[in-house]
Design an enzyme around this catalytic site. Sequence first.
Site, mmCIF file in Angstrom:
data_model
loop_
_atom_site.group_PDB
_atom_site.id
_atom_site.type_symbol
_atom_site.label_atom_id
_atom_site.label_comp_id
_atom_site.label_asym_id
_atom_site.label_seq_id
_atom_site.Cartn_x
_atom_site.Cartn_y
_atom_site.Cartn_z
ATOM 1 N N GLU A 158 -4.568 -4.054 5.236
ATOM 2 C CA GLU A 158 -5.669 -3.437 4.481
ATOM 3 C C GLU A 158 -5.299 -3.252 3.016
ATOM 4 O O GLU A 158 -6.148 -3.421 2.131
ATOM 5 C CB GLU A 158 -6.094 -2.124 5.148
ATOM 6 C CG GLU A 158 -5.398 -0.835 4.685
ATOM 7 C CD GLU A 158 -3.901 -0.795 4.960
ATOM 8 O OE1 GLU A 158 -3.462 -1.464 5.892
ATOM 9 O OE2 GLU A 158 -3.170 -0.082 4.236
ATOM 10 N N ASP A 159 -4.025 -2.975 2.747
ATOM 11 C CA ASP A 159 -3.584 -2.727 1.369
ATOM 12 C C ASP A 159 -3.847 -3.935 0.484
ATOM 13 O O ASP A 159 -4.481 -3.852 -0.566
ATOM 14 C CB ASP A 159 -2.100 -2.328 1.320
ATOM 15 C CG ASP A 159 -1.181 -3.230 2.135
ATOM 16 O OD1 ASP A 159 -1.671 -4.135 2.815
ATOM 17 O OD2 ASP A 159 0.054 -3.022 2.065
ATOM 18 N N ASN A 160 -3.374 -5.098 0.946
ATOM 19 C CA ASN A 160 -3.539 -6.298 0.132
ATOM 20 C C ASN A 160 -4.996 -6.744 0.073
ATOM 21 O O ASN A 160 -5.453 -7.246 -0.957
ATOM 22 C CB ASN A 160 -2.652 -7.417 0.687
ATOM 23 C CG ASN A 160 -2.606 -8.593 -0.258
ATOM 24 O OD1 ASN A 160 -3.031 -9.688 0.056
ATOM 25 N ND2 ASN A 160 -2.143 -8.350 -1.468
ATOM 26 N N GLY B 150 0.758 -1.255 0.000
ATOM 27 C CA GLY B 150 0.000 0.000 0.000
ATOM 28 C C GLY B 150 0.783 1.296 0.000
ATOM 29 O O GLY B 150 0.262 2.314 0.435
#
Length: 518
Positions: free
Chosen positions: A283-285, A258
């Site tokens: 959260e990014d992935n 991210g």
Amino acid sequence: MGNENFFRLVQHYQEQLPSDVQEYIMQTYNYGQESFRRHHVSVWESSTRFELTLMILAIALWCFVISLSVLGYFVARTRFRSSKKSLSSQLPADKAPGVSIIRPLKGVDCNLFENLSSSFRQNYPKFEIIFSVASENDPAIAVVQKLMKKFPKADARLIIGDRNVGVNPKINNIIRAYESVKYDIIWILDSNVYVDPGCLGRSVDKLCRPNVGLVHHLPFAVRPDTFGSELEMIFIDTIHAKMYLAINAMGPDSCVVGKSNLYRKSDIEDVGGLAQFGKYMAEDNLIASAIWRKGFKHEMTCDLAYQPLGSMTISDYFLRRSRWTRIRKYTVTAATLVEPFIESILCGLCASYGFNLLWHIHPLNFLAFHLVLWFWIDLKLFQILSQKKVDMETLRGFIMAWAIREITALPLYIYSMGGTTVDWREGTYRLMRDSTVVKISSSNRQHQASGSISSSPPSSNNQRTLFFQFIVSILTSVMLVINFFIDILFSSQRNGNPIETTEVEDLKDSEKRKDSYK
Ligand SMILES: CCCCCCCC/C=C\CCCCCCCC(=O)N[C@@H](CO)[C@H](O)/C=C/CCCCCCCCCCCCC
Ligand SMILES: O=c1ccn([C@@H]2O[C@H](COP(=O)(O)OP(=O)(O)O[C@H]3OC[C@@H](O)[C@H](O)[C@H]3O)[C@@H](O)[C@H]2O)c(=O)[nH]1
């Protein structure tokens, strides 16, 4: 005399020889026979099924990992050679799709002023910048205010105060910015990253292609001031870069970090909205995977997400690496389990066994060849991405940090797999099996890292301190040995003469002059 004749002769005189000599001759003969059989009978006949299976797996692993590395290297070579001018950046403001740039801030990261300036400098007709900071006491606020004064015409604002929609502090920090964006395209760009001025235009070009739901940029670490930062740089700019590029080129699954991501707010809303990712640490992935499962592709541009490292300590390096590994442990478990075999040393040891059985190559010879090949790919990749030739001094630092990173990769992996807590900036969190996260503690210490991206432990316990002290003492000894050999190597190249500083300056000057004549 042939083996058989020799054996007959021994049998003939057997009774006249002392028994221990007889035994010795028979043993030597049997060993010779066994070794003859091993070398002249095909490996498929002389090895057990178990040995053959291990051999095939080891060789297949090596071919696969080297192919991934070579693929990563070629993607870098073709993609990062030149930067194209984008179409969207040339559109008039009323025709260009607007973009909301969100910058989550937490303390004063290394190079913060320049990192944030790079958002203002985007060569793009229609964008706004939203800075988000959770606490009104955060020292990053002063930096943002200074920037707003410097770029008075820019459409930029600062949102102070987070909202707890989950545990992930980055999501809590940016949620208000996300809800207030003017445009559908959002670009979440971490505070410790700077980008080139053409990055936004090129990214919008890609995002506007059919079926593309996310555009991301390769993280690239720069400006290491300490040995801890050098280790981090080697990780990000070699193994991470080549695997990231290779996996994204093959596209078996979503694989996104991210640091710098563009998406459409409407797509994120479609997969449940940003707030619902606040319960996860990765959260990014997870956002990227959700978009991927909706059938939208990911694209990368020829831009790098430059991350100036400043002065990370060795513990900072270990803690950040173990945080990422622990995050992956529960989000992409299968990939995380095979990770150590994709690292140079374990992969090389497996392959040495395989090729020794198959072609009788001495394991140490193969290991040496493998490590040189691996190092060469890493160095070339680093040269391509940093777009400069590595001089002798940089090469020396590179070799040292590279060797130590490779050696410590496995202990660090084992340490990381053995725990579930992570430290991120001021907070300590426990990762749960379902990828969610629980906050354990937070300290009031402000993250004021000028020159550091530190994710230092807020409550470092004794065991951890001892572990790091142990690792550091091993590192220091290994470093001294490597340094000693590199010194010998370098001074032998100069026939033992020390290189004078003035000599280096002269060389540089003449290079510059040569360039200016071109
Ligand atoms: C970390 C990479 C170097 C270690 C060596 C080998 C890695 C082997 C396999 C997959 C990892 C790919 C690299 C992804 C970067 C992960 C960085 C990271 O941990 N980032 C976290 C924090 O930003 C983020 O939340 C997690 C991202 C996870 C992405 C994982 C995607 C896996 C895709 C699986 C594809 C399988 C291909 C098999 C090839 C070995
Ligand atoms: O408490 C925090 C921590 C971090 N952040 C922000 O989050 C961004 C990333 O922070 P760091 O550089 O420390 O984190 P990393 O790069 O190691 O994180 C990486 O892994 C975890 C993911 O959630 C991130 O999206 C990813 O960038 C920065 O912009 C930082 O300001 C917060 O807003 N609050």
